[in-house]
Design an enzyme around this catalytic site. Structure first.
Site, PDB file in Angstrom:
ATOM      1  N   ASN A 108       0.806  -1.229   0.000  1.00  0.00           N
ATOM      2  CA  ASN A 108       0.000   0.000   0.000  1.00  0.00           C
ATOM      3  C   ASN A 108       0.837   1.276   0.000  1.00  0.00           C
ATOM      4  OD1 ASN A 108       0.699  -0.578   2.655  1.00  0.00           O
ATOM      5  ND2 ASN A 108      -1.056   0.501   3.477  1.00  0.00           N
ATOM      6  N   GLU A 134       4.212  -3.498  12.217  1.00  0.00           N
ATOM      7  CA  GLU A 134       3.290  -2.397  11.926  1.00  0.00           C
ATOM      8  C   GLU A 134       2.121  -3.025  11.183  1.00  0.00           C
ATOM      9  OE1 GLU A 134       3.556   0.453  13.133  1.00  0.00           O
ATOM     10  OE2 GLU A 134       5.672   0.943  13.363  1.00  0.00           O
ATOM     11  N   CYS A 160      -3.226   2.147   6.414  1.00  0.00           N
ATOM     12  CA  CYS A 160      -3.438   1.574   7.745  1.00  0.00           C
ATOM     13  C   CYS A 160      -3.970   2.623   8.720  1.00  0.00           C
ATOM     14  CB  CYS A 160      -2.147   0.968   8.257  1.00  0.00           C
ATOM     15  SG  CYS A 160      -0.766   2.093   8.127  1.00  0.00           S
ATOM     16  N   GLU A 181       8.473   2.950  14.935  1.00  0.00           N
ATOM     17  CA  GLU A 181       9.409   3.327  13.878  1.00  0.00           C
ATOM     18  C   GLU A 181       9.468   4.845  13.820  1.00  0.00           C
ATOM     19  OE1 GLU A 181       9.734   0.405  10.474  1.00  0.00           O
ATOM     20  OE2 GLU A 181       7.578   0.554  10.721  1.00  0.00           O
TER      21      GLU A 181
HETATM   22  P1  NAD Z   1       0.338  -8.904   3.885  1.00  0.00           P
HETATM   23  O1  NAD Z   1       0.455  -9.200   5.331  1.00  0.00           O
HETATM   24  O2  NAD Z   1      -0.415  -9.832   3.047  1.00  0.00           O
HETATM   25  O3  NAD Z   1       1.776  -8.781   3.198  1.00  0.00           O
HETATM   26  C1  NAD Z   1       2.758  -7.891   3.686  1.00  0.00           C
HETATM   27  C2  NAD Z   1       4.119  -8.408   3.270  1.00  0.00           C
HETATM   28  O4  NAD Z   1       4.367  -9.642   3.947  1.00  0.00           O
HETATM   29  C3  NAD Z   1       4.264  -8.701   1.792  1.00  0.00           C
HETATM   30  O5  NAD Z   1       5.576  -8.349   1.366  1.00  0.00           O
HETATM   31  C4  NAD Z   1       4.076 -10.212   1.723  1.00  0.00           C
HETATM   32  O6  NAD Z   1       4.705 -10.801   0.616  1.00  0.00           O
HETATM   33  C5  NAD Z   1       4.748 -10.632   3.016  1.00  0.00           C
HETATM   34  N1  NAD Z   1       4.318 -11.930   3.523  1.00  0.00           N
HETATM   35  C6  NAD Z   1       3.126 -12.555   3.315  1.00  0.00           C
HETATM   36  N2  NAD Z   1       3.137 -13.766   3.918  1.00  0.00           N
HETATM   37  C7  NAD Z   1       4.336 -13.914   4.503  1.00  0.00           C
HETATM   38  C8  NAD Z   1       4.946 -14.961   5.276  1.00  0.00           C
HETATM   39  N3  NAD Z   1       4.293 -16.085   5.576  1.00  0.00           N
HETATM   40  N4  NAD Z   1       6.200 -14.769   5.727  1.00  0.00           N
HETATM   41  C9  NAD Z   1       6.859 -13.630   5.464  1.00  0.00           C
HETATM   42  N5  NAD Z   1       6.354 -12.614   4.729  1.00  0.00           N
HETATM   43  C10 NAD Z   1       5.088 -12.752   4.258  1.00  0.00           C
HETATM   44  O7  NAD Z   1      -0.236  -7.423   3.846  1.00  0.00           O
HETATM   45  P2  NAD Z   1      -0.606  -6.566   2.571  1.00  0.00           P
HETATM   46  O8  NAD Z   1      -1.945  -7.025   2.151  1.00  0.00           O
HETATM   47  O9  NAD Z   1       0.514  -6.519   1.612  1.00  0.00           O
HETATM   48  O10 NAD Z   1      -0.689  -5.101   3.222  1.00  0.00           O
HETATM   49  C11 NAD Z   1      -1.842  -4.580   3.745  1.00  0.00           C
HETATM   50  C12 NAD Z   1      -1.789  -4.605   5.248  1.00  0.00           C
HETATM   51  O11 NAD Z   1      -0.678  -3.848   5.739  1.00  0.00           O
HETATM   52  C13 NAD Z   1      -2.992  -3.957   5.880  1.00  0.00           C
HETATM   53  O12 NAD Z   1      -3.507  -4.784   6.883  1.00  0.00           O
HETATM   54  C14 NAD Z   1      -2.463  -2.664   6.465  1.00  0.00           C
HETATM   55  O13 NAD Z   1      -3.156  -2.155   7.542  1.00  0.00           O
HETATM   56  C15 NAD Z   1      -1.080  -3.028   6.809  1.00  0.00           C
HETATM   57  N6  NAD Z   1      -0.246  -1.831   6.897  1.00  0.00           N
HETATM   58  C16 NAD Z   1       0.168  -1.403   8.145  1.00  0.00           C
HETATM   59  C17 NAD Z   1       0.934  -0.269   8.273  1.00  0.00           C
HETATM   60  C18 NAD Z   1       1.399   0.211   9.621  1.00  0.00           C
HETATM   61  O14 NAD Z   1       2.339   0.952   9.670  1.00  0.00           O
HETATM   62  N7  NAD Z   1       0.803  -0.211  10.700  1.00  0.00           N
HETATM   63  C19 NAD Z   1       1.305   0.442   7.154  1.00  0.00           C
HETATM   64  C20 NAD Z   1       0.867  -0.006   5.905  1.00  0.00           C
HETATM   65  C21 NAD Z   1       0.107  -1.165   5.812  1.00  0.00           C
END
Ligand code: NAD
Length: 460
Positions: free
Chosen positions: A138, A236, A270, A439
């Site tokens: 995102n 995060e 997020c 962070e």
């Molecule tokens: P996701 O959890 O599906 O993926 C995030 C990352 O993790 C990707 O690079 C993915 O390839 C990797 N990943 C997936 N499975 C994994 C595993 N088993 N082991 C290691 N890595 C793995 O999330 P998304 O759909 O890409 O992102 C959206 C989410 O991120 C939303 O829930 C959003 O709220 C959150 N987000 C949080 C923040 C924050 O700072 N709190 C900021 C931006 C996004």
């Protein structure tokens, strides 16, 4: 014989505004992660031993190169992530600012001298070694840099795994780092699948810390795996943030700003303020003001300067968002292109129950709910009635109330009479299931170090 799961050897990158394939990127295998860790380990030794002023200079040069390529990086982000041009420029600028800010910390990363008997006691902030940064789709550029810049500044090597759908800007940043003179293999980008490249980083004994940004579901799994190795981890995760509007607020401003507080990045943020809590006595007036503000948001081609909201990232995300909005649900709707691409209109549901999935789940799309409340106590109760605790806004002209509610809402990043969440110079992170650790901000570098205490005897 057990069947091996099918693994993609490459990922097609789509332009979410058109659905067209714009690039094909090889998927890093677990064996390649192994090699990357070995190379990063060697590069980190030299980096940590280099003069702090030299490390700072190289990071500033990296920042300068990012600055010179803001237009190119922004256009790439528009194409791979569907971000509006204005947002994408800000995001590339944020990477530059993070690198500059972190570079300023290299020569200030000092330990302490602590008074003790019979000797001298000093602490050193030692780098961790190799840090794995796992980023979501995102905000591909800023979130990659949130972990990478301070980790490098504190003397670590970084292996960055971008999301499957958005690796292009990260790969370009790695090229710019090399061009700036950062040692080879110090900062490597490993595009690929989460359960292959990402998991290999999490499991690798040579990776000292994982900085994960993504869904709460995956974050929990990563935390459990890190626990098995006592590996450092920062999480995060998701959010379902409130936007609390009291009757004494500047209602016009609160209503005018509420739409982009959940529509920015098509709601794939997020920190999106997707639960608009409005004091009952001004509820109807607020909706009258909110409707034209939502309807007038310009949704369309993200490369057009006038566009305020672009498409969702993928067909799957579009389906997910759609599933939260029942046909005929009462509310306010904006407009969106019919297709191709992954479009959903700005949507505010005005009749959703406080405990319905759309009011409690992180939808991660341009959908918000408006819920009424009676008084300050109920506002705080509703704001906290979620497993998340990332962000929130409080609209009131009463300073005492602003402070009381800020202290009572369990969230890491609150803003009063605004919707600001993220500044590179202030700490960012979540309460409850929104995350672990912080962070950004003045302590960002220290999070990538171990404190070592050394006592030197002065006994004769
Ligand atoms: P996701 O959890 O599906 O993926 C995030 C990352 O993790 C990707 O690079 C993915 O390839 C990797 N990943 C997936 N499975 C994994 C595993 N088993 N082991 C290691 N890595 C793995 O999330 P998304 O759909 O890409 O992102 C959206 C989410 O991120 C939303 O829930 C959003 O709220 C959150 N987000 C949080 C923040 C924050 O700072 N709190 C900021 C931006 C996004």
């Amino acid at each position: 014989m057990q069947q091996q799961p099918h693994r993609a050897t490459e990922h097609q990158i789509l332009n979410p505004a058109t659905g067209e394939v714009i690039a094909t990127v090889p998927a890093t295998t677990a064996a390649e992660v192994d090699t990357a860790v070995a190379r990063a380990t060697a590069a980190q030794r030299g980096w940590a031993a280099a003069a702090p002023a030299d490390r700072a200079r190289l990071l500033r040069r990296f920042a300068l190169l990012v600055d010179e390529h803001i237009g190119e990086l922004a256009r790439l982000e528009v194409r791979e992530a569907g971000h509006t041009l204005g947002n994408a420029r800000w995001e590339a600028g944020n990477v530059r600012d993070l690198l500059d800010y972190a570079a300023g910390g290299v020569e200030r990363l000092s330990g302490r001298q602590i008074p003790v008997a019979d000797g001298l006691d000093v602490t050193f902030l030692e780098p961790l070694g190799v840090v794995g940064v796992i980023a979501p789709w995102n905000f591909p550029m800023p979130i990659a840099a949130w972990g990478t810049a301070p980790a490098l500044a504190a003397g670590n090597a970084v292996l960055l795994k971008p999301a499957e759908t958005t690796p292009l800007t990260a790969l370009r940043l790695a090229e710019l780092a090399l061009a700036a003179g950062l040692p080879e293999h110090l900062f490597q980008v490993l595009p690929g699948a989460g359960d292959e490249a990402g998991d290999a980083l999490v499991e690798h004994p040579g990776v000292a810390k994982i900085v994960f940004t993504g869904s709460t579901r995956v974050g929990k799994r990563i935390m459990a795996k890190c626990a098995a190795r006592v590996k450092r981890v920062t999480l995060e995760l998701g959010g379902k943030s409130p936007n609390i509007v009291f009757a004494d607020a500047d209602l016009e401003r609160a209503a005018a700003t509420a739409p982009m507080a959940f529509l920015d990045n098509a709601g794939q943020d997020c920190c999106a303020r997707t639960r608009v809590l409005v004091q009952r006595e001004v509820h109807d007036r607020f909706l009258e003001l909110l409707a034209p503000a939502v309807e007038s948001v310009v949704v369309g081609d993200p490369s057009d300067e006038r566009t305020q909201m672009g498409p969702l990232i993928s067909a799957a995300q579009l389906e997910r968002v759609r599933s939260y909005v029942p046909d005929g649900a009462k509310g306010i709707r904006g407009s969106a292109p019919a297709g191709p691409g992954f479009w959903f209109p700005p949507t505010v549901l005005t009749d959703a129950a406080a405990d319905s999935p759309v009011a409690t789940d992180e939808v991660f799309g341009p959908v918000a709910v408006v819920l009424p409340f009676e008084d300050e106590d109920e506002a705080v109760r509703l704001a906290n009635a979620t497993d998340y605790g990332l962000s929130g806004s409080i609209w009131t002209r009463d300073v005492g109330r602003a402070l009381r509610v800020s202290r009572a809402v369990a969230a890491g990043n609150l803003s009063v009479n605004s919707h600001s969440s993220v500044r590179y110079g202030t700490p960012f992170g979540g309460f409850k299931q929104s995350g672990l650790g912080r962070e950004l901000g003045p302590d960002a570098l220290a999070a990538f170090t171990e404190t070592k205490n050394v006592f030197i005897s002065t006994e004769a």
